[in-house]
Every structure is written in structure tokens, then in C-alpha cells.
Design an enzyme around this catalytic site. Structure first.
Site, PDB file in Angstrom:
ATOM      1  N   HIS A  53       0.855  -1.185   0.000  1.00  0.00           N
ATOM      2  CA  HIS A  53       0.000   0.000   0.000  1.00  0.00           C
ATOM      3  C   HIS A  53       0.897   1.243   0.000  1.00  0.00           C
ATOM      4  CE1 HIS A  53      -3.876  -1.903   1.870  1.00  0.00           C
ATOM      5  NE2 HIS A  53      -3.414  -2.578   0.827  1.00  0.00           N
ATOM      6  N   GLU A  70       1.047   3.808   1.857  1.00  0.00           N
ATOM      7  CA  GLU A  70       1.592   4.149   3.163  1.00  0.00           C
ATOM      8  C   GLU A  70       2.792   3.283   3.510  1.00  0.00           C
ATOM      9  OE1 GLU A  70      -1.582   3.484   2.324  1.00  0.00           O
ATOM     10  OE2 GLU A  70      -2.977   4.266   3.817  1.00  0.00           O
ATOM     11  N   CYS A 101      -5.873   1.872   6.099  1.00  0.00           N
ATOM     12  CA  CYS A 101      -6.516   0.629   6.523  1.00  0.00           C
ATOM     13  C   CYS A 101      -5.880   0.154   7.834  1.00  0.00           C
ATOM     14  CB  CYS A 101      -6.348  -0.423   5.425  1.00  0.00           C
ATOM     15  SG  CYS A 101      -4.653  -1.061   5.290  1.00  0.00           S
ATOM     16  N   CYS A 111      -2.036  -0.476   7.529  1.00  0.00           N
ATOM     17  CA  CYS A 111      -1.255   0.754   7.415  1.00  0.00           C
ATOM     18  C   CYS A 111      -1.296   1.559   8.706  1.00  0.00           C
ATOM     19  CB  CYS A 111      -1.748   1.576   6.232  1.00  0.00           C
ATOM     20  SG  CYS A 111      -1.441   0.747   4.653  1.00  0.00           S
TER      21      CYS A 111
END
Length: 159
Positions: free
Chosen positions: A57, A59, A87, A90
Site C-alpha cells: 500500500h 503508506e 486501513c 497501514c
């Protein structure tokens, strides 16, 4: 009003540019920027499809890059700008990295862990709390995501 602070808008526009790069590559358009002492130390976007890893992701990409840039896994004093609310994975990495602040664009009612579904970043039971500012360029972030998924559906593509 903090959501219209020119500094925040500038860094969020940089995150949006990263999200657009992700969309161009067929990735879910999420971009992130890590800032410390007023300067950018890492930028990135989703690489989930490219690297065939659910761990990539935006992040996570930026936190890893930022840690390498400063030579330490601890990122205290840094601010993470991200186009979509983080999420649980993260948010956990943000907490473990000791990021001081998260500023995000669009809320995520299905996965959001900074206030929408969960509120991990400010959970007092954890050993680090992160200041969270939602909604910076939220409409732009949301529109980019909606457009991406509408195009995927129209073209019969899945993720």
C-alpha cells in the site's frame, strides 16, 4: 481552517499526483507523502499489482522509504499525507513507526482505521497515538478513486 492550510494542500497535491501515477499503472489510485521538518523525505503510491503483494500500500511504501531516508525505523516528528484513509495494516505500521501525524483525503467506510471504521491511530490502549486530520482535498481524492473504479467496471476489469 486547517483543512485549507496552504502547506497541507501542497503536500496533499503531491500525494494526489502520486495517486494519479498509480492509476496510470493500473493500481488503485492512492498516493502518499512523508514530511519531516517541512521537507519531503519520501513519496510513493500503491504497488500492490506491480509487486504482487498486498503489503505494498502507498503508506507502507512511503514508511519504508522514509525509514531508509532517515536511517531509523522511528519517524517521530513526521507527517504522513495520504489520499485515502489508512486501513488497519497501514494504521498499525504508522503507529509502530511512531509517525506523529496523519493527514488524509477521502474517508474509507469499508477499511478506514483513522476514524471511519476503526480509530487505531488514537486508541489510548496502544503505546503511541497519532494526531489525525481528515478531509484535506477529500473531494479530489474521492473523485480519483470513483473514476478509477468506474473505468475498471466499464472495461470489465477487476482487481
Amino acid at each position: 481552517m486547517e483543512a485549507t492550510d496552504p502547506t497541507h494542500l501542497g503536500f496533499m497535491r503531491l500525494a494526489l499526483a502520486q495517486a494519479e501515477e498509480a492509476a496510470s499503472a493500473g493500481e488503485v489510485p492512492v498516493g502518499a507523502v512523508l514530511v519531516r521538518d517541512g521537507r519531503t523525505i519520501a513519496v510513493g503510491h500503491n504497488l500492490v499489482m506491480e509487486e504482487a503483494s498486498a503489503l505494498r500500500h502507498a503508506e507502507m511504501v512511503v514508511l519504508a522509504s522514509g525509514a531508509r531516508a532517515v536511517g531509523d525505523r522511528v519517524l517521530t516528528g513526521s507527517t504522513l499525507y495520504v489520499t485515502l484513509e489508512p486501513c488497519p495494516m497501514c494504521a498499525g505500521a504508522i503507529i509502530l513507526s511512531r509517525v506523529s501525524r496523519v493527514i488524509f483525503g477521502a474517508p474509507d467506510p469499508k477499511w478506514g482505521s483513522c476514524g471511519s471504521l476503526y480509530n487505531l491511530c488514537v486508541d489510548p490502549r496502544l503505546n503511541h497515538e497519532v494526531e489525525v486530520t481528515p478531509g484535506v482535498l477529500a473531494a479530489d481524492s474521492s473523485e480519483l478513486l470513483k473514476s478509477f473504479f468506474a473505468t475498471r467496471r466499464r472495461d470489465g476489469l477487476s482487481l
